[in-house]
Design an enzyme around this catalytic site. Structure first.
Site, PDB file in Angstrom:
ATOM      1  N   ARG A 176       4.711   8.444 -10.863  1.00  0.00           N
ATOM      2  CA  ARG A 176       4.593   6.848 -10.504  1.00  0.00           C
ATOM      3  C   ARG A 176       5.622   6.425 -12.142  1.00  0.00           C
ATOM      4  NH1 ARG A 176       1.860   7.893  -6.925  1.00  0.00           N
ATOM      5  NH2 ARG A 176       0.376   6.651  -6.231  1.00  0.00           N
ATOM      6  N   SER A 250      -4.048   0.187  -7.614  1.00  0.00           N
ATOM      7  CA  SER A 250      -4.131   1.051  -8.504  1.00  0.00           C
ATOM      8  C   SER A 250      -3.540   0.760 -10.196  1.00  0.00           C
ATOM      9  CB  SER A 250      -4.116   2.270  -9.154  1.00  0.00           C
ATOM     10  OG  SER A 250      -4.288   2.783  -7.593  1.00  0.00           O
ATOM     11  N   GLU A 351      -0.137   1.396 -14.494  1.00  0.00           N
ATOM     12  CA  GLU A 351       0.839   1.707 -13.657  1.00  0.00           C
ATOM     13  C   GLU A 351       0.950   0.274 -13.086  1.00  0.00           C
ATOM     14  OE1 GLU A 351       1.469   2.354  -9.355  1.00  0.00           O
ATOM     15  OE2 GLU A 351      -0.412   2.637  -8.917  1.00  0.00           O
TER      16      GLU A 351
HETATM   17  P1  FAD Z   1       7.456  -4.780  -6.204  1.00  0.00           P
HETATM   18  O1  FAD Z   1       6.155  -4.908  -7.117  1.00  0.00           O
HETATM   19  O2  FAD Z   1       8.027  -6.510  -6.181  1.00  0.00           O
HETATM   20  O3  FAD Z   1       8.073  -4.433  -8.236  1.00  0.00           O
HETATM   21  C1  FAD Z   1       7.374  -2.884  -8.639  1.00  0.00           C
HETATM   22  C2  FAD Z   1       8.878  -2.919 -10.012  1.00  0.00           C
HETATM   23  O4  FAD Z   1       9.929  -2.166  -8.588  1.00  0.00           O
HETATM   24  C3  FAD Z   1       9.067  -4.116 -10.572  1.00  0.00           C
HETATM   25  O5  FAD Z   1       9.588  -3.518 -11.670  1.00  0.00           O
HETATM   26  C4  FAD Z   1      10.683  -4.480  -9.892  1.00  0.00           C
HETATM   27  O6  FAD Z   1      11.631  -5.135 -10.684  1.00  0.00           O
HETATM   28  C5  FAD Z   1      11.831  -2.941  -9.611  1.00  0.00           C
HETATM   29  N1  FAD Z   1      11.491  -2.968  -7.921  1.00  0.00           N
HETATM   30  C6  FAD Z   1      11.842  -3.861  -6.479  1.00  0.00           C
HETATM   31  N2  FAD Z   1      12.302  -3.349  -5.680  1.00  0.00           N
HETATM   32  C7  FAD Z   1      13.731  -3.635  -6.627  1.00  0.00           C
HETATM   33  C8  FAD Z   1      15.188  -2.899  -6.323  1.00  0.00           C
HETATM   34  N3  FAD Z   1      15.229  -3.203  -5.189  1.00  0.00           N
HETATM   35  N4  FAD Z   1      15.578  -2.350  -7.363  1.00  0.00           N
HETATM   36  C9  FAD Z   1      15.304  -2.259  -8.493  1.00  0.00           C
HETATM   37  N5  FAD Z   1      14.238  -2.664  -8.895  1.00  0.00           N
HETATM   38  C10 FAD Z   1      13.306  -2.714  -8.123  1.00  0.00           C
HETATM   39  N6  FAD Z   1       1.658   2.750  -5.049  1.00  0.00           N
HETATM   40  C11 FAD Z   1       1.817   4.148  -4.897  1.00  0.00           C
HETATM   41  O7  FAD Z   1       2.555   4.606  -5.067  1.00  0.00           O
HETATM   42  N7  FAD Z   1       0.671   4.753  -3.821  1.00  0.00           N
HETATM   43  C12 FAD Z   1      -0.275   4.036  -3.301  1.00  0.00           C
HETATM   44  O8  FAD Z   1      -1.042   4.498  -2.560  1.00  0.00           O
HETATM   45  C13 FAD Z   1      -0.214   2.560  -3.142  1.00  0.00           C
HETATM   46  N8  FAD Z   1      -1.294   1.581  -2.555  1.00  0.00           N
HETATM   47  C14 FAD Z   1      -0.973   0.478  -2.885  1.00  0.00           C
HETATM   48  C15 FAD Z   1      -2.193  -0.242  -2.555  1.00  0.00           C
HETATM   49  C16 FAD Z   1      -3.077  -1.055  -2.530  1.00  0.00           C
HETATM   50  C17 FAD Z   1      -3.561  -2.699  -1.399  1.00  0.00           C
HETATM   51  C18 FAD Z   1      -1.439  -2.651  -3.381  1.00  0.00           C
HETATM   52  C19 FAD Z   1      -0.820  -3.899  -3.125  1.00  0.00           C
HETATM   53  C20 FAD Z   1      -0.010  -1.914  -3.595  1.00  0.00           C
HETATM   54  C21 FAD Z   1      -0.628  -0.273  -4.042  1.00  0.00           C
HETATM   55  N9  FAD Z   1       1.008   0.935  -4.262  1.00  0.00           N
HETATM   56  C22 FAD Z   1       0.151   2.087  -3.943  1.00  0.00           C
HETATM   57  C23 FAD Z   1       1.531   0.308  -5.341  1.00  0.00           C
HETATM   58  C24 FAD Z   1       2.852  -0.547  -4.794  1.00  0.00           C
HETATM   59  O9  FAD Z   1       3.016  -1.484  -3.368  1.00  0.00           O
HETATM   60  C25 FAD Z   1       4.278  -0.065  -4.390  1.00  0.00           C
HETATM   61  O10 FAD Z   1       4.481   0.221  -6.475  1.00  0.00           O
HETATM   62  C26 FAD Z   1       5.305  -0.500  -4.229  1.00  0.00           C
HETATM   63  O11 FAD Z   1       6.573   1.086  -4.180  1.00  0.00           O
HETATM   64  C27 FAD Z   1       6.001  -1.334  -4.774  1.00  0.00           C
HETATM   65  O12 FAD Z   1       7.009  -2.237  -4.238  1.00  0.00           O
HETATM   66  P2  FAD Z   1       7.154  -3.620  -3.842  1.00  0.00           P
HETATM   67  O13 FAD Z   1       8.432  -3.709  -3.286  1.00  0.00           O
HETATM   68  O14 FAD Z   1       6.061  -4.708  -3.019  1.00  0.00           O
HETATM   69  O15 FAD Z   1       7.957  -3.692  -5.554  1.00  0.00           O
HETATM   70  N1  EPU Z   2     -13.955   7.202  -7.967  1.00  0.00           N
HETATM   71  C1  EPU Z   2     -14.769   6.738  -8.713  1.00  0.00           C
HETATM   72  N2  EPU Z   2     -15.063   6.074  -8.410  1.00  0.00           N
HETATM   73  C2  EPU Z   2     -14.550   5.088  -7.499  1.00  0.00           C
HETATM   74  C3  EPU Z   2     -13.471   5.213  -7.070  1.00  0.00           C
HETATM   75  C4  EPU Z   2     -13.107   7.054  -6.946  1.00  0.00           C
HETATM   76  O1  EPU Z   2     -14.989   7.510  -9.392  1.00  0.00           O
HETATM   77  O2  EPU Z   2     -14.559   3.103  -8.314  1.00  0.00           O
HETATM   78  C5  EPU Z   2     -13.228   9.324  -7.870  1.00  0.00           C
HETATM   79  C6  EPU Z   2     -13.397   9.839  -6.236  1.00  0.00           C
HETATM   80  O3  EPU Z   2     -14.725  10.112  -6.595  1.00  0.00           O
HETATM   81  C7  EPU Z   2     -12.838  10.818  -6.501  1.00  0.00           C
HETATM   82  C8  EPU Z   2     -11.802  10.206  -7.443  1.00  0.00           C
HETATM   83  O4  EPU Z   2     -11.823   8.561  -7.921  1.00  0.00           O
HETATM   84  O5  EPU Z   2     -13.253  12.104  -7.130  1.00  0.00           O
HETATM   85  C9  EPU Z   2     -10.353   9.853  -7.566  1.00  0.00           C
HETATM   86  O6  EPU Z   2     -10.315   8.431  -6.413  1.00  0.00           O
HETATM   87  P1  EPU Z   2      -9.522   8.132  -5.082  1.00  0.00           P
HETATM   88  O7  EPU Z   2      -9.298   9.802  -4.468  1.00  0.00           O
HETATM   89  O8  EPU Z   2      -9.662   7.025  -4.882  1.00  0.00           O
HETATM   90  O9  EPU Z   2      -7.687   8.117  -6.145  1.00  0.00           O
HETATM   91  P2  EPU Z   2      -7.346   7.412  -6.590  1.00  0.00           P
HETATM   92  O10 EPU Z   2      -7.074   8.757  -8.322  1.00  0.00           O
HETATM   93  O11 EPU Z   2      -8.536   6.356  -7.621  1.00  0.00           O
HETATM   94  C10 EPU Z   2      -5.093   7.860  -6.087  1.00  0.00           C
HETATM   95  C11 EPU Z   2      -3.371   6.439  -6.147  1.00  0.00           C
HETATM   96  C12 EPU Z   2      -3.301   5.940  -5.214  1.00  0.00           C
HETATM   97  C13 EPU Z   2      -3.471   7.006  -4.324  1.00  0.00           C
HETATM   98  C14 EPU Z   2      -4.962   7.583  -4.048  1.00  0.00           C
HETATM   99  C15 EPU Z   2      -4.816   8.946  -2.707  1.00  0.00           C
HETATM  100  C16 EPU Z   2      -2.654   6.537  -8.829  1.00  0.00           C
HETATM  101  C17 EPU Z   2      -3.290   5.881 -10.096  1.00  0.00           C
HETATM  102  N3  EPU Z   2      -3.931   6.137  -7.481  1.00  0.00           N
HETATM  103  O12 EPU Z   2      -6.175   6.898  -6.434  1.00  0.00           O
HETATM  104  O13 EPU Z   2      -2.636   5.079  -5.152  1.00  0.00           O
HETATM  105  O14 EPU Z   2      -3.486   6.080  -3.040  1.00  0.00           O
HETATM  106  O15 EPU Z   2      -4.594   8.253  -5.130  1.00  0.00           O
HETATM  107  O16 EPU Z   2      -3.693   9.494  -2.937  1.00  0.00           O
HETATM  108  O17 EPU Z   2      -2.829   7.393  -9.096  1.00  0.00           O
HETATM  109  C18 EPU Z   2      -1.411   2.776  -6.388  1.00  0.00           C
HETATM  110  O18 EPU Z   2      -0.451   3.967  -6.391  1.00  0.00           O
HETATM  111  O19 EPU Z   2      -1.235   1.723  -6.207  1.00  0.00           O
HETATM  112  C19 EPU Z   2      -2.807   3.833  -5.340  1.00  0.00           C
HETATM  113  C20 EPU Z   2      -3.781   3.045  -4.948  1.00  0.00           C
END
Ligand code: FAD
Ligand code: EPU
Length: 355
Positions: A176, A250, A351
């Protein structure tokens, strides 16, 4: 291109925080971005890319707003990246190189790849936000990170008003993390990203939950479409939809600790006696812990104070049930960090970008 004043950012952040930007301007190409920096707001101070009435103006680049928490009004200029477009730039026997405008929606791009049978991003289905933030954050999910399909990006330097190309090594991708989150923080606007997608898929079902879901779906013949659907099913079953409950995914990173500390946590009777502590060994010998598990053990899962809370199905996700302020959510995150520190001696790093 229109500069708005005292502009509400509530619809522009998935936490749904009600703050205002002093100035707000969308731009849909590099020319408009250059114009914004040179003309509309005259630049008279080289330390600040933008000035207005001769005083420096802080800028913030906004994508889909899905990884930010606004804790107060933004006293500066929000640059909303709306650069669109998808084009194939080259191809060879194994790969197809696709350049995508930073303002394209990430998941729509993933679906476009699946439709064209271009592999590599299927495990990253349904991640909210736009293409421009994907390398910034090195987005990752279900065993894949963006760096694995990244080829290069173009970014506009706000001070120098020039565009640079960054290759894989230049971006210094980490968990990240990228150079744009630290050394070059707030200096560049990513304008487009070129991905190197695979013509012959290399399926990644290493994440247990993906394998289980594929089995539950009764998939006999693996395909990128099936993996994408499995990931979508898992995500919708446990992550709150920001359209219903404000959140930014997250809130914290999963922390890594030394093997010794991990052994201490699992076995030392004077320390925490949680034999079920969730940990995965990293390549460098350290152990990555599940922050969600740590937070749940501290009793926060499902906690709610006012409209700020810790989600009932995923403890790593902090939520806004309606009218929470950014500060209330930030303060809750600080309390969570403190209790995890006290119970486990582990530091949680946020994060989400705090603004
Ligand atoms: P923004 O929130 O608009 O910006 C994030 C940062 O990037 C800010 O610092 C902004 O200034 C900068 N930025 C944005 N665009 C640009 C650009 N064009 N140039 C320079 N800087 C820029 N992330 C994961 O990695 N894995 C996941 O599984 C995941 N699951 C998610 C689930 C949910 C329900 C939500 C709400 C979020 C999740 N995220 C996850 C986090 C998020 O979706 C990602 O970090 C995504 O890439 C953010 O994109 P954004 O365009 O919304 O960025
Ligand atoms: N767990 C708990 N309690 C909870 C939820 C999960 O104990 O409430 C345990 C689960 O049992 C599992 C472990 O935590 O053993 C991991 O959970 P999960 O697979 O849901 O993944 P995560 O570590 O919570 C990460 C990323 C997610 C990404 C998923 C799948 C980070 C910070 N988060 O979550 O990314 O989607 O793995 O790869 O690395 C994001 O970055 O915003 C994000 C959602």
């Amino acid at each position: 291109m229109q500069i708005q004043q005292n502009f509400s950012l509530k619809p522009y952040n998935t936490f749904g925080i009600d703050v205002k930007a002093r100035y707000f301007s969308p731009f849909s190409n590099v020319e408009q971005l250059t114009q914004l920096s040179k003309g509309v707001l005259a630049d008279t101070n080289h330390h600040s890319p933008f000035t207005i009435h001769n005083s420096p103006l802080t800028t913030f680049v906004l994508g889909g707003g899905s990884n930010i928490l606004f804790t107060k009004d933004f006293d500066g200029l929000v640059l909303k990246n709306d650069i669109r477009g998808i084009e194939i730039v080259k191809e060879d026997n194994e790969h197809i190189y696709v350049r995508v405008g930073a303002g394209e929606n990430w998941h729509q791009f993933v679906l476009f790849c699946i439709k064209n049978n271009w592999a590599g991003v299927e495990n990253l289905s349904l991640i909210p936000g736009n293409v421009g933030a994907s390398p910034m954050q090195n987005i990752g999910a279900y065993g894949v990170e963006i760096k694995e399909v990244f080829h290069e990006l173009k970014a506009f330097h706000l001070h120098e008003k020039a565009t640079y190309t960054f290759g894989l090594k230049d971006c210094q991708f980490g968990y990240r993390d990228s150079i744009f989150k630290n050394t070059y923080k707030d200096q560049f606007v990513i304008t487009d990203v070129t991905y190197r997608l695979n013509k012959f898929p290399n399926y990644n079902t290493s994440y247990g939950a993906v394998e289980q879901e594929l089995e539950r779906m009764g998939v006999k013949q693996l395909s990128i479409a099936a993996i994408s659907q499995a990931v979508i099913n898992i995500r919708t079953s446990k992550l709150p939809d920001p359209a219903e409950i404000g959140n930014a995914g997250s809130f914290f990173k999963n922390p890594s600790i030394s093997k010794e500390k991990f052994q201490d946590l699992t076995s030392n009777p004077d320390s925490y006696r949680g034999q079920n502590i969730v940990g995965y060994e990293n390549m460098d010998g350290t152990v990555k812990l599940a922050a969600a598990w740590l937070i749940e053990q501290c009793g926060w899962k499902g906690f709610r104070r006012g409209d700020a809370g810790c989600h009932e199905r995923q403890a790593l996700v902090l939520v806004n049930y309606g009218n929470a302020t950014g500060k209330e959510i930030y303060d809750l995150s600080e309390e969570i960090r403190q209790s995890v520190r006290e119970k486990f001696g582990v530091e949680l790093e946020r994060e989400v970008n705090i603004i």
